[in-house]
Design a protein around this motif. Structure first.
Motif, PDB file in Angstrom:
ATOM      1  N   GLU A   4       0.868  -1.160   0.000  1.00  0.00           N
ATOM      2  CA  GLU A   4       0.000   0.000   0.000  1.00  0.00           C
ATOM      3  C   GLU A   4       0.906   1.210   0.000  1.00  0.00           C
ATOM      4  O   GLU A   4       1.850   1.293   0.790  1.00  0.00           O
ATOM      5  N   PHE A  15      -4.088   9.030  -4.490  1.00  0.00           N
ATOM      6  CA  PHE A  15      -4.612   7.858  -3.804  1.00  0.00           C
ATOM      7  C   PHE A  15      -3.659   7.539  -2.661  1.00  0.00           C
ATOM      8  O   PHE A  15      -2.539   7.090  -2.895  1.00  0.00           O
ATOM      9  N   ARG A  17      -3.717   5.289  -0.241  1.00  0.00           N
ATOM     10  CA  ARG A  17      -3.432   3.888   0.095  1.00  0.00           C
ATOM     11  C   ARG A  17      -3.704   2.999  -1.114  1.00  0.00           C
ATOM     12  O   ARG A  17      -4.437   2.023  -1.036  1.00  0.00           O
ATOM     13  N   ALA A  18      -3.072   3.332  -2.222  1.00  0.00           N
ATOM     14  CA  ALA A  18      -3.249   2.535  -3.440  1.00  0.00           C
ATOM     15  C   ALA A  18      -2.605   1.156  -3.258  1.00  0.00           C
ATOM     16  O   ALA A  18      -1.660   0.990  -2.487  1.00  0.00           O
ATOM     17  N   TYR A  19      -3.136   0.201  -3.978  1.00  0.00           N
ATOM     18  CA  TYR A  19      -2.633  -1.178  -3.968  1.00  0.00           C
ATOM     19  C   TYR A  19      -1.637  -1.291  -5.119  1.00  0.00           C
ATOM     20  O   TYR A  19      -1.999  -1.209  -6.286  1.00  0.00           O
ATOM     21  N   TYR A  40      -3.399   0.209  -8.218  1.00  0.00           N
ATOM     22  CA  TYR A  40      -4.850   0.118  -8.332  1.00  0.00           C
ATOM     23  C   TYR A  40      -5.464   0.868  -7.155  1.00  0.00           C
ATOM     24  O   TYR A  40      -4.835   1.001  -6.097  1.00  0.00           O
ATOM     25  N   VAL A  41      -6.675   1.348  -7.304  1.00  0.00           N
ATOM     26  CA  VAL A  41      -7.319   2.135  -6.255  1.00  0.00           C
ATOM     27  C   VAL A  41      -7.337   1.349  -4.949  1.00  0.00           C
ATOM     28  O   VAL A  41      -6.979   1.878  -3.893  1.00  0.00           O
ATOM     29  N   THR A  42      -7.702   0.077  -5.001  1.00  0.00           N
ATOM     30  CA  THR A  42      -7.708  -0.800  -3.824  1.00  0.00           C
ATOM     31  C   THR A  42      -7.420  -2.230  -4.275  1.00  0.00           C
ATOM     32  O   THR A  42      -7.522  -2.548  -5.472  1.00  0.00           O
ATOM     33  N   ARG A  43      -7.112  -3.086  -3.328  1.00  0.00           N
ATOM     34  CA  ARG A  43      -6.926  -4.506  -3.627  1.00  0.00           C
ATOM     35  C   ARG A  43      -8.221  -5.095  -4.184  1.00  0.00           C
ATOM     36  O   ARG A  43      -8.202  -5.875  -5.130  1.00  0.00           O
ATOM     37  N   GLU A  44      -9.328  -4.714  -3.597  1.00  0.00           N
ATOM     38  CA  GLU A  44     -10.621  -5.229  -4.040  1.00  0.00           C
ATOM     39  C   GLU A  44     -10.895  -4.870  -5.496  1.00  0.00           C
ATOM     40  O   GLU A  44     -11.376  -5.696  -6.266  1.00  0.00           O
ATOM     41  N   ARG A  45     -10.587  -3.634  -5.870  1.00  0.00           N
ATOM     42  CA  ARG A  45     -10.793  -3.206  -7.264  1.00  0.00           C
ATOM     43  C   ARG A  45      -9.878  -3.996  -8.201  1.00  0.00           C
ATOM     44  O   ARG A  45     -10.274  -4.374  -9.295  1.00  0.00           O
ATOM     45  N   VAL A  93       1.443  -5.797   1.803  1.00  0.00           N
ATOM     46  CA  VAL A  93       0.140  -6.455   1.775  1.00  0.00           C
ATOM     47  C   VAL A  93       0.406  -7.907   1.408  1.00  0.00           C
ATOM     48  O   VAL A  93       0.750  -8.209   0.268  1.00  0.00           O
TER      49      VAL A  93
END
Length: 100
Positions: A4, A15, A17-19, A40-45, A93
């Protein structure tokens, strides 16, 4: 495995805390490795298949160790990133069962 990290897009969005993960790496005939990071915006995305943040792709050269006792190349890259000024404050992460 990823980190992150704060990322700025090419249109000025920030961003916090970008992934960020290794998208690919290339090994030459020597120990020279070039790797590319994508954020990426988040891990989930990322897991949903979303596109990476525009302007976040970064190529970085690295000298890896290839011998019977060395850890795999991706682990070497993440360990190397932790020593770089741009990534020293990044948070690892790790997926279940992973370690640095």
């Amino acid at each position: 495995m990823a980190i992150e990290h704060r990322v700025n897009s090419d249109i000025g969005m920030v961003f916090e805390r970008a992934y960020v993960r290794i998208h690919e790496y290339r090994c030459a005939h020597t120990n020279n490795v070039d790797f590319v990071l994508r954020a990426y915006v988040t891990r989930e995305r990322f897991l949903e298949g979303a596109a990476h943040i525009s302007g976040s792709e970064t190529w970085i050269p690295f000298t890896a160790e290839f011998n019977d006792s060395s850890v795999n190349t991706k682990k070497q890259i993440y360990r190397h990133m932790a020593t770089m000024d741009d990534y020293k404050n990044a948070k690892p992460v790790l997926e279940e069962g992973q370690s640095l």
